[in-house]
Design a protein around this motif. Structure first.
Motif, short mmCIF file in Angstrom:
data_model
loop_
_atom_site.label_atom_id
_atom_site.label_comp_id
_atom_site.label_asym_id
_atom_site.label_seq_id
_atom_site.Cartn_x
_atom_site.Cartn_y
_atom_site.Cartn_z
N PHE A 331 0.84 -1.20 0.00
CA PHE A 331 0.00 0.00 0.00
C PHE A 331 0.88 1.25 0.00
O PHE A 331 0.61 2.23 -0.71
CB PHE A 331 -0.92 -0.03 1.22
N GLU A 333 3.88 1.52 -1.23
CA GLU A 333 4.45 1.67 -2.57
C GLU A 333 3.46 2.31 -3.53
O GLU A 333 3.83 3.18 -4.34
CB GLU A 333 4.88 0.30 -3.10
N GLU A 334 2.18 1.90 -3.44
CA GLU A 334 1.16 2.47 -4.32
C GLU A 334 0.98 3.96 -4.07
O GLU A 334 0.86 4.76 -5.01
CB GLU A 334 -0.17 1.74 -4.10
N GLU A 337 3.96 5.93 -5.30
CA GLU A 337 3.90 6.04 -6.76
C GLU A 337 2.90 7.11 -7.18
O GLU A 337 3.14 7.89 -8.11
CB GLU A 337 3.52 4.68 -7.37
N LEU A 338 1.74 7.15 -6.49
CA LEU A 338 0.74 8.18 -6.77
C LEU A 338 1.32 9.58 -6.52
O LEU A 338 1.15 10.50 -7.34
CB LEU A 338 -0.49 7.95 -5.90
N THR A 369 -8.30 -1.20 0.64
CA THR A 369 -7.16 -0.55 0.00
C THR A 369 -7.62 0.29 -1.19
O THR A 369 -7.17 1.43 -1.38
CB THR A 369 -6.15 -1.60 -0.47
N THR A 370 -8.53 -0.25 -1.97
CA THR A 370 -9.04 0.47 -3.14
C THR A 370 -9.71 1.77 -2.73
O THR A 370 -9.45 2.84 -3.30
CB THR A 370 -10.03 -0.41 -3.92
N TYR A 373 -7.16 4.29 -1.39
CA TYR A 373 -6.34 4.82 -2.49
C TYR A 373 -7.09 5.94 -3.22
O TYR A 373 -6.54 7.01 -3.48
CB TYR A 373 -5.98 3.69 -3.46
N GLN A 377 -6.31 9.88 -3.67
CA GLN A 377 -6.19 10.46 -5.01
C GLN A 377 -7.14 11.63 -5.19
O GLN A 377 -6.76 12.69 -5.73
CB GLN A 377 -6.46 9.39 -6.06
#
Length: 464
Positions: A331, A333-334, A337-338, A369-370, A373, A377
């Motif tokens: 999570f 890392e995601e 990256e964002l 998680t979705t 995220y 965002q």
């Protein structure tokens, strides 16, 4: 009355009750450090209130003793200062919790300001009459102007927390916190309003004599009773909180053990059963290639198809054994990256901060998680497009109870009560996603920037 055994016993238990409250609150504050537990935040000030107030009552107890006759003035002065300081500590406790929507600096300064204004008035008035008259008057002032706001704000804090813990813990704890709130209100009335007549309005009308004439009990007894009740309820609340915390720990441990056992079974199915079936399939494939009898080939082909179906069934079973999970490291890392992507696409500096300590487990359901995220965002995009910010910070931290995500910026902020303002549709979507997760969603916005905080309790799974 002051030299009777009843007087000494009353003030002994009065002081003892608040000493017990103070020590318990101090211990809880120490144990809760770094764990973001709103029930125990700033408990050092509740502890100071208990210890200072308990000392005040014991000073009243020893003041009539003959061998302290030479120190009557000093004891009286110390009692007065400690009593006022105790109410200032309680006022700080009642004001300073994050859900009270007041300026943070104001909440921190006002208790000290009231105490020092009171102290300055006391020193200025000291030459105006006998010290007993001045001390009695300023004792009343401290109770009216510091004590009453302190007890009522503390009551509000506990009633608010009782609503919060209905979701996060249990109804029994919420009930105790409500009782604690009511007890502080009653103590504020007995210790702040129903005091002896000091000659100013409304004290000349509403005072301890009126209360005693109405119910037949002295105010000091009622105060002592409420002190004992407050302490007992507080100790019960601590016990209930710890019981629920232990239950949560056991539940998380059971979930982890269950997951590890399922993982072990899935690993065994993959490493042994599937491999053996696959090897058997290869043998059958060889037999098919070297067999000259057509009927035998048909039988072998059917056996191979059955083996492949068995392998597929076992793989499906393996997938069902292990729920979709997302490690916190992945999570992170995601999100990094964002942040990197929008750093490159905009002129806004986007930084991240991760602190995974004390979490109950190190995974999240895939659906959680979705949602998290896309909340992050959406908040980042709103900040870039509408807030005119130059800096954005994404913070993700965990403790025993929550995974907390905070997105803050230094933009122009916005008014939450203006629905047509740009970005409000995105805000509604973020709130809806948080609601699907059974997570707390909090928004703070002013001219200095906007901060969005999402608190996700461990163990929630929107897939279930």
């Amino acid at each position: 009355m002051e030299n009777s055994a009843g007087f000494f016993l009353l003030y002994f238990f009065y002081g003892l009750a608040f000493y017990t409250l103070g020590i318990s609150a101090m211990l809880q504050n120490t144990q809760a450090e770094g764990r973001n537990e709103s029930i125990f935040s700033n408990n050092i000030y509740l502890g100071l209130f208990g210890l200072l107030h308990g000392t005040t009552e014991w000073l009243i107890m020893i003041r009539p003793m003959n061998f302290f006759n030479d120190y009557t003035f000093h004891i009286y002065a110390l009692q007065l200062l400690l009593n006022s300081a105790s109410f200032a500590s309680l006022l700080y406790y009642g004001l300073n919790f994050k859900f009270l929507k007041l300026n943070t600096s104001f909440k921190k300064v006002i208790p000290y300001a009231l105490f020092f204004v009171w102290l300055a008035g006391l020193l200025i008035s000291f030459e105006a009459g006998s010290y007993r008259e001045i001390f009695d008057l300023y004792s009343a002032f401290s109770r009216y102007f510091i004590g009453i706001p302190a007890t009522f704000l503390t009551a509000y804090r506990f009633i608010y927390l009782s609503e919060k813990v209905k979701v996060n813990y249990n109804v029994a704890l919420a009930r105790q916190l409500k009782r604690l709130s009511i007890s502080f209100i009653l103590y504020g009335l007995y210790a702040g309003i129903f005091i002896s007549n000091k000659g100013f309005f409304p004290n000349t009308v509403i005072n301890s004599a009126l209360l005693q004439a109405s119910i037949g009990l002295p105010t000091e007894f009622l105060r002592m009773s409420m002190a004992v009740i407050i302490t007992i309820i507080y100790l019960k609340s601590i016990k209930l909180f710890r019981v629920e915390e232990d239950k949560k720990m056991r539940h998380l441990l059971e979930m982890k053990l269950q997951y590890n056992e399922r993982k072990r079974i899935a690993q065994k199915l993959h490493d042994e059963i599937i491999q053996e079936l696959f090897a058997s399939g290869m043998i059958i494939e060889s037999l098919i290639n070297y067999s000259d009898t057509l009927s035998n080939n048909d039988d072998l082909i059917q056996v191979k198809e059955n083996l492949n179906e068995s392998i597929d069934s076992i793989r499906t079973l393996m997938n069902n054994l292990l729920p979709k999970r997302f490690s916190l490291e992945l999570f992170q890392e995601e999100i990094e990256e964002l942040a990197y992507k929008y750093n490159e696409l905009s002129n806004v500096s986007i930084n991240t901060n991760f602190n995974f300590t004390g979490q109950g487990d190190n995974w999240l359901p895939d659906q959680s998680t979705t949602h998290l995220y896309y909340i992050i965002q959406e908040a980042v995009l709103n900040s870039i497009k509408h807030a005119q910010s130059t800096k954005i910070l994404i913070r993700v931290k965990s403790n025993l109870n929550f995974l907390t995500v905070t997105i803050s910026d230094n933009g122009r902020g916005f008014k939450k009560n203006v629905p047509e303002q740009s970005g409000h549709l995105g805000l509604q979507i973020m709130q809806d996603r948080a609601r699907l997760l059974s997570a707390e969603f909090e928004l703070k916005s002013d001219q200095s920037g906007t901060a969005i905080e999402v608190n996700l309790p461990w163990g929630t799974n929107p897939d279930e």
